[in-house]
Design a protein around this motif. Sequence first.
Motif, short mmCIF file in Angstrom:
data_model
loop_
_atom_site.label_atom_id
_atom_site.label_comp_id
_atom_site.label_asym_id
_atom_site.label_seq_id
_atom_site.Cartn_x
_atom_site.Cartn_y
_atom_site.Cartn_z
N GLY A 181 0.81 -1.20 0.00
CA GLY A 181 0.00 0.00 0.00
C GLY A 181 0.85 1.26 0.00
N THR A 182 0.27 2.33 0.43
CA THR A 182 0.95 3.63 0.40
C THR A 182 1.59 4.00 1.73
OG1 THR A 182 -1.12 4.76 0.96
CG2 THR A 182 -0.60 4.49 -1.39
N GLU A 183 1.41 3.18 2.74
CA GLU A 183 1.96 3.49 4.05
C GLU A 183 3.44 3.13 4.17
OE1 GLU A 183 0.26 5.07 6.80
OE2 GLU A 183 -0.85 5.54 4.98
N VAL A 184 3.93 2.29 3.26
CA VAL A 184 5.34 1.89 3.25
C VAL A 184 5.97 2.39 1.96
CG1 VAL A 184 6.95 -0.06 3.29
CG2 VAL A 184 4.84 -0.16 4.66
N GLU A 185 7.11 3.06 2.07
CA GLU A 185 7.81 3.56 0.88
C GLU A 185 8.57 2.42 0.21
OE1 GLU A 185 6.86 6.37 0.15
OE2 GLU A 185 6.39 7.38 2.03
N VAL A 186 8.70 2.50 -1.09
CA VAL A 186 9.43 1.48 -1.86
C VAL A 186 10.47 2.19 -2.71
CG1 VAL A 186 9.28 -0.37 -3.54
CG2 VAL A 186 7.39 -0.01 -1.92
N PHE A 187 11.74 1.89 -2.45
CA PHE A 187 12.85 2.53 -3.15
C PHE A 187 13.50 1.57 -4.14
CE2 PHE A 187 12.33 5.23 0.46
CZ PHE A 187 12.85 6.47 0.13
N VAL A 188 13.82 2.10 -5.32
CA VAL A 188 14.66 1.35 -6.24
C VAL A 188 16.06 1.28 -5.64
CG1 VAL A 188 15.65 1.28 -8.55
CG2 VAL A 188 13.34 2.16 -8.22
N GLY A 189 16.64 0.09 -5.63
CA GLY A 189 18.00 -0.07 -5.11
C GLY A 189 18.99 -0.55 -6.14
N ALA A 190 18.51 -0.84 -7.35
CA ALA A 190 19.37 -1.30 -8.44
C ALA A 190 19.37 -0.22 -9.52
CB ALA A 190 18.85 -2.63 -9.00
N ASP A 191 20.53 0.38 -9.76
CA ASP A 191 20.57 1.54 -10.65
C ASP A 191 20.06 1.24 -12.05
OD1 ASP A 191 21.60 2.91 -8.55
OD2 ASP A 191 23.62 3.17 -9.39
N GLY A 192 20.28 0.02 -12.54
CA GLY A 192 19.93 -0.30 -13.91
C GLY A 192 18.45 -0.30 -14.20
N ILE A 193 17.61 -0.36 -13.17
CA ILE A 193 16.16 -0.35 -13.39
C ILE A 193 15.51 0.85 -12.71
CG2 ILE A 193 15.97 -2.84 -13.76
CD1 ILE A 193 14.97 -3.05 -10.86
N ALA A 194 16.28 1.91 -12.53
CA ALA A 194 15.75 3.09 -11.82
C ALA A 194 14.52 3.65 -12.52
CB ALA A 194 16.83 4.15 -11.69
N LEU A 195 14.61 3.95 -13.80
CA LEU A 195 13.49 4.57 -14.49
C LEU A 195 12.28 3.64 -14.52
CD1 LEU A 195 12.51 7.10 -15.92
CD2 LEU A 195 13.33 6.11 -18.08
N GLU A 196 12.53 2.36 -14.73
CA GLU A 196 11.44 1.39 -14.72
C GLU A 196 10.76 1.37 -13.35
OE1 GLU A 196 10.64 -3.24 -16.08
OE2 GLU A 196 12.68 -2.49 -15.83
N GLY A 197 11.56 1.42 -12.29
CA GLY A 197 11.00 1.45 -10.95
C GLY A 197 10.17 2.70 -10.70
N PHE A 198 10.65 3.84 -11.18
CA PHE A 198 9.89 5.07 -11.01
C PHE A 198 8.53 4.96 -11.69
CE2 PHE A 198 14.16 7.58 -11.08
CZ PHE A 198 14.48 7.07 -9.84
N SER A 199 8.52 4.33 -12.87
CA SER A 199 7.27 4.22 -13.62
C SER A 199 6.26 3.31 -12.92
CB SER A 199 7.54 3.70 -15.03
OG SER A 199 7.87 2.32 -15.02
N GLN A 200 6.75 2.46 -11.99
CA GLN A 200 5.87 1.57 -11.25
C GLN A 200 5.47 2.12 -9.89
OE1 GLN A 200 7.21 -2.55 -11.16
NE2 GLN A 200 8.17 -2.34 -13.16
#
Length: 296
Positions: A181-200
């Motif tokens: 849900g929205t109560e827990v933050e989710v951070f990209v930790g692998a640089d190679g999929i940063a933009l993909e992670g942002f889009s999700q």
Amino acid sequence: MTNPMRGVFAVPTTPFDEDGEQHLDRLAARVDEVLGTGVEGILCLGATGEALALSDAEREAQIRAIVDAAGGRANIVVGCMAYTPAQMSEHIANAQAWGADAAMITPPFYGGLEPDSATAALHQVMTNSPLPVMVYNNQHSTGTDLLPEHLATLADTGALWSVKETSGAATRIRELRRELGTEVEVFVGADGIALEGFSQGASGWVAASAWLLPQQCQTLWAHARDGRWAEAIELWNGLSDALAQIEDNPAFISLIKQSLSRRGIDQGPVRPPLPTADAESLEGLLATITALEEGL
């Protein structure tokens, strides 16, 4: 829990002087430079910072130096990884005493625990944690892949601030968002999929590369955060080459340190037995960075 800590968190290297000791003035100066680009946080004492090669006294000195250098301008997260829950709890208590805003933990490195055993150990630590906690899913180093349903069992501790996700699974950020849900933050930790992670729907990016290229990393995140996807993709097309050269190199810590040193920000060597990046890799990365900067 609800917590506003989001955005790009740069991961520092640990500068050493010619005698092999920490050079805290250099570290503090780089913290100031990185935060000047708008980066929202600093995550220290992870693998990039050679945390496992530092003594307890060096850990304390580094945390205090970073907190002082930040001066309240950014959130400071401290890596509190250890083999036992008791050691993790001790690291977290110390981090709080020395001014940190949050802690990051993993299952024991190379422990090879089943997910249920790993989350039971983390649950014990988090139930008693005085700080918000980021759980780092690092299957490569821990031997345990914590899936969204495993991480969800930690929510009732009240300390689960965020997850740093590095499995590389293409849809994992989206799956974490759906489960947590929205109560827990989710951070990209692998640089190679940063933009993909942002889009999700990632909350931000924990990036060793942001210690070397803070302005570019911060700008990429800001474009994605604000929905400027055309600008984000254009920047990503140049930046991703540099990130891949860093992330794919087994001597990535040395590569970051040498690149900074060559650009006038002396970091010294890595501590043995960590490998030293070869000259060809260093020259290749520096050429890529130069081309990126000229393109921007």
